[in-house]
Write an enzyme that holds these catalytic residues in place. Structure first.
Site, PDB file in Angstrom:
ATOM      1  N   ASP A  36      14.555  22.588   1.205  1.00 44.84           N
ATOM      2  CA  ASP A  36      13.321  22.830   1.936  1.00 44.84           C
ATOM      3  C   ASP A  36      12.780  21.564   2.574  1.00 44.84           C
ATOM      4  OD1 ASP A  36      11.001  23.799   2.924  1.00 44.84           O
ATOM      5  OD2 ASP A  36      10.119  24.338   1.009  1.00 44.84           O
ATOM      6  N   ASP A  56       7.669  24.224   8.951  1.00 43.91           N
ATOM      7  CA  ASP A  56       7.814  24.565   7.549  1.00 43.91           C
ATOM      8  C   ASP A  56       8.934  25.575   7.353  1.00 43.91           C
ATOM      9  OD1 ASP A  56       7.456  25.136   4.903  1.00 43.91           O
ATOM     10  OD2 ASP A  56       5.637  26.303   5.193  1.00 43.91           O
TER      11      ASP A  56
END
Length: 480
Positions: A309, A93
Site C-alpha cells: 500500500d 491512495d
C-alpha cells in the site's frame, strides 16, 4: 491507501432532499502523500458492450511530494473539477476506493494547509456540467446491492467513509468531468475529459478537519469499481493497469495508467476477494538468513495477511515478525544505545548505514522478492541519529496486530505495477527520476513517459521532527 487504512465505506441516504444542482468538467495532476467484495457500479452486460468500441490509451498523472518521513511523507495529485475547471490537491491512495473533495458547504473542512498548497472548496453551484447522483440511480442502487426501500424521488445518494483513527468524511455523490493527461507521443500528452462519480464532502471529523497536513481530498486507487481507475476502465477510457515509481531522492516520480513495457516487472498474484492489495508473503530474510517465524504469520484472511500500500509511509509487522527482524537487524550492534523518539526506535550512528546494517528481503509467491536496503528502512532524523522505519503493528492497533503492511518506505525507488486485468502486482528497482515506456492499447505504439516533480516549487524538507508527522499516520493506520 490514504494516510489511514479504510475501515468502512458506508453508502446511505441523506435524510433531507437536496435541490438538483448543475456541476462541471475537471482536470487531473498528481502529488503523493502520505473487498472482499467489490462494489458493482456498472452492470457486466453494459460493460461488455462498451468494450467493443473502447479507445484505450495510456495516461500520465504528474507526481509530486516526497515520501521521506522527515519531509512531507506523502505524494499527491493536482486535479481539475468543474466548469470552469478549478484545481484541487488530492492524496493518491491505493488503499481506499472513492475520490472525494471538500465542498463549499463543508463543516470543519480545512481552508489552509501547512503543506504550502492553496486549498479550494468545491462549489456545486459554480459548476455548469454535472449532476447529483440520486438514490434511484444505478450507482447508488448497485452500492446498496439493490433498490432502496426508503428511496424517494430526488433524494441524493450519500457517502460515508470512516478511517481507522476515527476520522470520517460524509457527503453526497455527484457526477462531473475529470480532466487528465492522455499520452499521445514520446514526452507528449493532451488533456482529455471523462465523466466520473465522486464524493462532495459536507462534513469532516478528526484529522481530516486539521490544517497540518491538509489537502482538498483523497483520490482512491483501490480495486473497487467505485475507484477512479475502475470507472475509467468501465467507460472504455483506459486499461485497469497502473504503476507508480516514488522518488525519495529528488521528490515526485512517475504515476501512470497503462501497460508498462519498460522496465519489465516480475509479478506475484493478488489474493482474490480482498479489500486491499493483498499478496502471499512466504518468508523474510535478513542478512542472508531466513527468520524462523510462525507458519500462521503468512495466512491471509480475517485480520491476517500482507498488504502492499502506497497510502502510508512506514511498514508494519506483527509482533511475532517484528521482534525477530529487529534482533537480526541489530545483531552486530549490541553496543548501540537505542532510545525512543515519540514512538520510534532511534540510535546514534556514524558512518554508512548500508555498510553497517543488513539487507532485508521479503519473499512472495511466484519467487518475487522485495529487497529493502538499510537506507530504506533507516531514516535520518537529525545528524548522526537514525530511526527505524519498521513498526510493530501489534502496538499500533489490536485489529492490525497480525497484518504485514508494506508502505512507501519499502516501495520507494521501485517501479510498482498494479495489473488488475490479470490480478497481479509486481515491482523492480528503478531510477524514479528517469522515464518508463507505456504501450497504447489502441494503436500498439510505445511511448516514453517522464518523471515529474510538481512540488519542486515549495520546500519538501520542512525541518521539523519526524515524529510529529508520522506518529499521526502510525496511529491512524488501522487494519480490518
Amino acid at each position: 491507501m490514504a494516510p489511514r487504512l479504510l475501515l468502512l465505506l458506508l453508502f446511505s441516504l441523506l435524510s433531507n432532499s437536496l435541490p438538483r444542482q448543475s456541476f462541471a468538467a475537471g482536470v487531473f495532476n498528481v502529488r503523493h502523500r502520505f473487498a472482499g467484495r467489490n462494489i458493482t457500479i456498472v452492470d457486466l452486460a453494459s460493460h461488455d458492450r462498451r468494450r467493443h468500441g473502447r479507445v484505450l490509451a495510456a495516461v500520465d498523472l504528474p507526481l509530486g511530494g516526497l515520501g521521506l518521513p522527515t519531509a512531507t511523507g506523502l505524494y499527491f495529485a493536482q486535479i481539475g473539477i468543474g466548469t470552469p475547471s478549478k484545481s484541487y490537491y488530492v492524496q493518491v491512495d491505493t488503499g481506499s476506493d472513492i475520490l472525494w473533495v471538500n465542498c463549499i458547504s463543508c463543516s470543519r473542512c480545512p481552508t489552509k494547509s501547512d503543506l504550502g498548497v492553496e486549498l479550494t472548496l468545491y462549489d456545486p453551484k459554480a459548476s455548469q456540467s454535472g449532476s447529483l447522483v440520486f438514490c434511484e440511480e444505478s450507482f447508488c442502487t448497485s452500492a446498496y446491492g439493490g433498490e432502496i426501500p426508503e428511496c424517494l424521488p430526488n433524494v441524493p445518494c450519500q457517502y460515508s467513509v470512516t478511517y481507522g483513527d476515527g476520522s470520517s468524511t460524509v457527503g453526497y455523490f455527484v457526477t462531473d468531468y475529470l480532466q487528465y493527461d492522455q499520452v499521445t507521443g514520446n514526452h507528449e500528452t493532451k488533456q482529455v475529459n471523462a465523466s466520473l462519480t465522486f464524493g462532495c464532502g459536507a462534513q469532516q471529523t478528526g484529522d481530516l478537519g486539521s490544517s497540518s497536513e491538509a489537502l482538498d481530498g483523497i483520490l482512491g486507487f483501490g480495486q473497487s469499481n467505485s475507484s477512479m481507475i475502475s470507472q475509467l476502465a468501465s467507460s472504455g477510457k483506459v486499461k485497469k493497469v497502473f504503476a507508480h515509481c516514488l522518488d525519495t531522492v529528488n521528490g515526485g516520480g512517475i504515476f501512470a495508467i497503462g501497460n508498462v513495457v519498460q522496465p519489465k516487472v516480475k509479478t506475484t498474484p493478488l489474493v482474490p476477494n480482498q479489500l486491499h492489495y493483498n499478496v502471499n508473503l512466504k518468508a523474510i530474510e535478513v542478512g542472508g538468513t531466513f527468520l524462523k517465524l510462525p507458519t500462521d504469520l503468512f495466512v491471509t484472511g480475517g485480520n491476517r495477511g500482507t498488504i502492499v500500500d502506497s497510502g502510508t509511509t512506514l511498514s508494519y509487522l506483527p509482533d511475532a515478525a517484528y521482534k525477530p527482524l529487529m534482533n537480526a537487524v541489530l545483531s552486530n550492534h549490541q553496543d548501540l544505545s537505542s532510545h525512543i523518539i515519540q514512538g520510534f526506535q532511534c540510535f546514534s550512528y556514524t558512518g554508512s548505514v548500508d555498510d553497517g546494517f543488513p539487507e532485508v528481503v521479503f519473499h512472495f509467491e511466484n519467487s518475487l522478492s522485495l529487497n529493502v536496503y538499510p537506507h530504506d528502512y533507516l531514516f535520518q532524523n537529525e545528524e548522526n541519529v537514525y530511526c527505524v522505519g519498521f513498526q510493530n503493528g501489534g502496538i499500533q492497533s489490536k485489529d492490525g496486530k497480525d497484518v504485514v503492511l508494506l508502505g512507501d518506505l519499502v516501495l520507494a525507488n521501485k517501479l510498482v505495477l498494479y495489473d488488475l486485468e490479470n490480478q497481479v502486482i509486481g515491482w523492480t528497482e528503478y531510477n524514479c527520476s528517469s522515464s518508463i515506456k507505456i504501450q497504447d492499447d489502441k494503436t500498439g505504439a510505445i511511448y516514453t513517459v517522464d518523471a515529474h516533480n510538481l512540488s519542486s516549487g515549495w520546500s519538501l524538507e520542512r525541518g521539523r521532527s519526524v515524529a510529529l508527522l508520522l506518529l499521526t499516520i502510525v496511529l491512524s493506520y488501522i487494519y480490518h
